[in-house]
Enzyme design. Structure first.
Site, mmCIF file in Angstrom:
data_model
loop_
_atom_site.group_PDB
_atom_site.id
_atom_site.type_symbol
_atom_site.label_atom_id
_atom_site.label_comp_id
_atom_site.label_asym_id
_atom_site.label_seq_id
_atom_site.Cartn_x
_atom_site.Cartn_y
_atom_site.Cartn_z
ATOM 1 N N CYS A 113 4.978 -40.257 -68.109
ATOM 2 C CA CYS A 113 5.099 -41.040 -66.868
ATOM 3 C C CYS A 113 5.743 -42.400 -67.097
ATOM 4 C CB CYS A 113 3.724 -41.232 -66.231
ATOM 5 S SG CYS A 113 2.977 -39.667 -65.803
ATOM 6 N N HIS A 259 4.979 -46.308 -60.797
ATOM 7 C CA HIS A 259 5.050 -44.857 -60.992
ATOM 8 C C HIS A 259 4.108 -44.215 -59.979
ATOM 9 C CE1 HIS A 259 4.399 -40.906 -62.416
ATOM 10 N NE2 HIS A 259 3.208 -41.173 -62.906
ATOM 11 N N ASN A 289 3.770 -36.388 -57.688
ATOM 12 C CA ASN A 289 3.971 -37.147 -58.933
ATOM 13 C C ASN A 289 5.093 -36.463 -59.720
ATOM 14 O OD1 ASN A 289 3.832 -38.019 -61.605
ATOM 15 N ND2 ASN A 289 1.609 -38.221 -61.602
HETATM 16 C C1 LIG Z 1 -7.541 -35.986 -60.359
HETATM 17 C C2 LIG Z 1 -8.380 -36.767 -59.376
HETATM 18 C C3 LIG Z 1 -7.626 -36.819 -58.032
HETATM 19 C C4 LIG Z 1 -9.691 -36.055 -59.182
HETATM 20 O O1 LIG Z 1 -10.514 -36.800 -58.309
HETATM 21 P P1 LIG Z 1 -12.045 -37.025 -58.640
HETATM 22 O O2 LIG Z 1 -12.659 -37.693 -57.472
HETATM 23 O O3 LIG Z 1 -12.125 -37.712 -59.962
HETATM 24 O O4 LIG Z 1 -12.554 -35.568 -58.683
HETATM 25 P P2 LIG Z 1 -13.356 -34.863 -59.853
HETATM 26 O O5 LIG Z 1 -12.498 -34.738 -61.059
HETATM 27 O O6 LIG Z 1 -14.674 -35.554 -59.971
HETATM 28 O O7 LIG Z 1 -13.540 -33.462 -59.228
HETATM 29 C C5 LIG Z 1 -14.371 -33.298 -58.132
HETATM 30 C C6 LIG Z 1 -14.503 -31.842 -57.856
HETATM 31 O O8 LIG Z 1 -13.275 -31.373 -57.279
HETATM 32 C C7 LIG Z 1 -12.856 -30.206 -57.957
HETATM 33 N N1 LIG Z 1 -11.395 -30.122 -57.924
HETATM 34 C C8 LIG Z 1 -10.504 -30.494 -58.859
HETATM 35 N N2 LIG Z 1 -9.261 -30.260 -58.431
HETATM 36 C C9 LIG Z 1 -9.369 -29.724 -57.193
HETATM 37 C C10 LIG Z 1 -8.436 -29.292 -56.247
HETATM 38 N N3 LIG Z 1 -7.116 -29.340 -56.455
HETATM 39 N N4 LIG Z 1 -8.893 -28.824 -55.078
HETATM 40 C C11 LIG Z 1 -10.209 -28.766 -54.818
HETATM 41 N N5 LIG Z 1 -11.130 -29.162 -55.684
HETATM 42 C C12 LIG Z 1 -10.729 -29.648 -56.864
HETATM 43 C C13 LIG Z 1 -13.385 -30.362 -59.343
HETATM 44 O O9 LIG Z 1 -13.489 -29.099 -59.969
HETATM 45 C C14 LIG Z 1 -14.739 -30.992 -59.095
HETATM 46 O O10 LIG Z 1 -15.622 -29.993 -58.742
HETATM 47 P P3 LIG Z 1 -17.168 -30.050 -59.245
HETATM 48 O O11 LIG Z 1 -17.710 -31.339 -58.691
HETATM 49 O O12 LIG Z 1 -17.746 -28.823 -58.628
HETATM 50 O O13 LIG Z 1 -17.095 -30.045 -60.736
HETATM 51 C C15 LIG Z 1 -8.679 -38.200 -59.869
HETATM 52 O O14 LIG Z 1 -9.494 -38.154 -61.010
HETATM 53 C C16 LIG Z 1 -7.458 -38.955 -60.164
HETATM 54 O O15 LIG Z 1 -6.764 -39.395 -59.272
HETATM 55 N N6 LIG Z 1 -7.129 -39.179 -61.463
HETATM 56 C C17 LIG Z 1 -5.896 -39.744 -61.891
HETATM 57 C C18 LIG Z 1 -4.906 -38.626 -61.965
HETATM 58 C C19 LIG Z 1 -3.489 -39.058 -62.128
HETATM 59 O O16 LIG Z 1 -3.056 -40.002 -61.531
HETATM 60 N N7 LIG Z 1 -2.782 -38.353 -62.979
HETATM 61 C C20 LIG Z 1 -1.438 -38.611 -63.236
HETATM 62 C C21 LIG Z 1 -1.350 -39.581 -64.341
HETATM 63 S S1 LIG Z 1 0.211 -40.201 -64.541
#
Ligand SMILES: CC(C)(COP(=O)(O)OP(=O)(O)OC[C@H]1O[C@@H](n2cnc3c(N)ncnc32)[C@H](O)[C@@H]1OP(=O)(O)O)[C@@H](O)C(=O)NCCC(=O)NCCS
Length: 332
Positions: A113, A259, A289
């Site tokens: 990224c 980004h 992204n």
């Molecule tokens: C990825 C992200 C959106 C997840 O959000 P979160 O609030 O942390 O969610 P969690 O990881 O706690 O997951 C919550 C639940 O949703 C579920 N889940 C994950 N992806 C899912 C999807 N696409 N659809 C539905 N549910 C999903 C998980 O399995 C989890 O279920 P559980 O509670 O039964 O275990 C968040 O962590 C985030 O924004 N991280 C940064 C990611 C990023 O920017 N990446 C690029 C880097 S350059």
């Protein structure tokens, strides 16, 4: 003093729009979940047969035309991507071949990224030291080839999209006008495994087995919460570091182009910096992204819309896998 300026910008987005509803037909997810957690409504995916170097070349052609260059003006190429057409050689030579520039040097940047931000710093350095007068810098991704399009891969599959952006960089000796000001680059390899594709990689022999495919370690792994926690800290830190070192304040910036990792991260950064919405670029809703391509796509879109004009003070900033993060300051 010898400096570098952005002479032209370009971007290319594949035609095929993939909505959150389209993904919900493939995996257990929903439009509501994706929008609430990431701000993404849709992204673009290339069709079979269209490669990352192809779309990088398409973006480059737009930038070359905007700069008023001919392809033959390019003296060096820098290509940032985490999704190259082949494991090796990198996409730099493939784009060089497509632009019919045999002999022109081509460097591949592997900083995920942060690839465009690192690539801009390297290209600027090469121009400043007098090695080249005109460099083409490209960030492009075909993420859709490497995502697990099922419930097992849903945490990353819903975030990423395909696209390409490019800038033409040229030498200038006029520090009062358009020029790149400075760069701040950071990394912390202690977090390397928090966002990675583990296999194939030479840490294991052979580097690709049926087990790896079955276990899904050929797809991205992301500790989303750790990425989020570090991103919301590092983004504002590096932007303020860049501004402070130049004796500038947040309110002097015309546009921050972060980004496009996730709209919640962008919002948190914007609030921490105390900037109005109009000064923080966001297109993630439409394109997702696109990793190394996200900054040059947003920059090119804003230039074409007339939102960014010559003389504007722009801050580019990225955070991602590595972890790596950084910022570039430039007068457009
Ligand atoms: C990825 C992200 C959106 C997840 O959000 P979160 O609030 O942390 O969610 P969690 O990881 O706690 O997951 C919550 C639940 O949703 C579920 N889940 C994950 N992806 C899912 C999807 N696409 N659809 C539905 N549910 C999903 C998980 O399995 C989890 O279920 P559980 O509670 O039964 O275990 C968040 O962590 C985030 O924004 N991280 C940064 C990611 C990023 O920017 N990446 C690029 C880097 S350059």
């Amino acid at each position: 003093m010898r400096l570098t300026r952005v002479a032209g910008t370009g971007h290319f987005l594949p035609e095929r729009v993939v909505t959150n509803q389209d993904l919900a037909a493939l995996m257990d997810t929903s439009d509501e979940w994706i929008q609430e957690r990431s701000g993404i409504r849709e992204r673009r995916f290339v069709d079979q047969g269209v490669t990352c170097s192809n779309i990088g070349t398409a973006a480059a052609k737009v930038a070359i035309a905007e700069a008023g260059w001919e392809p033959s003006d390019i003296q060096f190429i820098v290509f940032a991507t985490l999704s190259p057409d082949m494991y090796f050689p990198g996409n730099g030579v493939l784009l060089q071949r497509e632009l019919e520039l045999p002999g022109v040097g081509a460097l591949d940047v592997r900083n995920q990224c942060t690839g465009f931000v690192y690539g801009l710093a390297v290209a600027d350095g090469l121009v400043r030291m007098g090695l080249y007068n005109r460099i083409l810098l490209v960030g492009a991704e075909v993420q859709s080839a490497g995502l697990s399009m099922d419930t097992a891969g849903r945490d990353t599959a819903v975030l990423f999209g395909d696209g390409a952006g490019a800038v033409c960089l040229e030498a200038t000796d006029d520090s009062d006008r358009s020029h790149i000001i400075w760069h701040h680059l950071h990394a912390d390899g202690r977090h390397a495994e928090q966002l990675c594709i583990r296999h194939p990689g030479s840490a294991v022999k052979p580097w690709l087995t049926k087990d790896m495919i079955d276990e899904g370690t050929i797809f991205p792994y992301m500790n989303g919460r750790e990425v989020f926690r570090h991103a919301v800290k590092c983004f504002p830190q590096v932007i303020e570091e860049a501004l402070e070192r130049q004796g500038l304040t947040n309110d002097q910036v015309d546009m921050v182009i972060p980004h496009q990792a996730n709209q919640r991260i962008t919002e948190a950064v914007r609030k921490r910096l105390g900037l109005p919405e109009r000064k923080v670029a966001s297109n993630i809703e439409r394109v997702g992204n696109t990793t190394a391509a996200s900054i040059p796509i947003a920059l090119s879109e804003l230039v074409k819309a007339g939102t960014i004009t010559r003389g504007n003070l722009i801050c580019l900033a990225a955070f991602g896998s590595g972890f790596t993060w950084g910022a570039n300051l430039l007068r457009y």
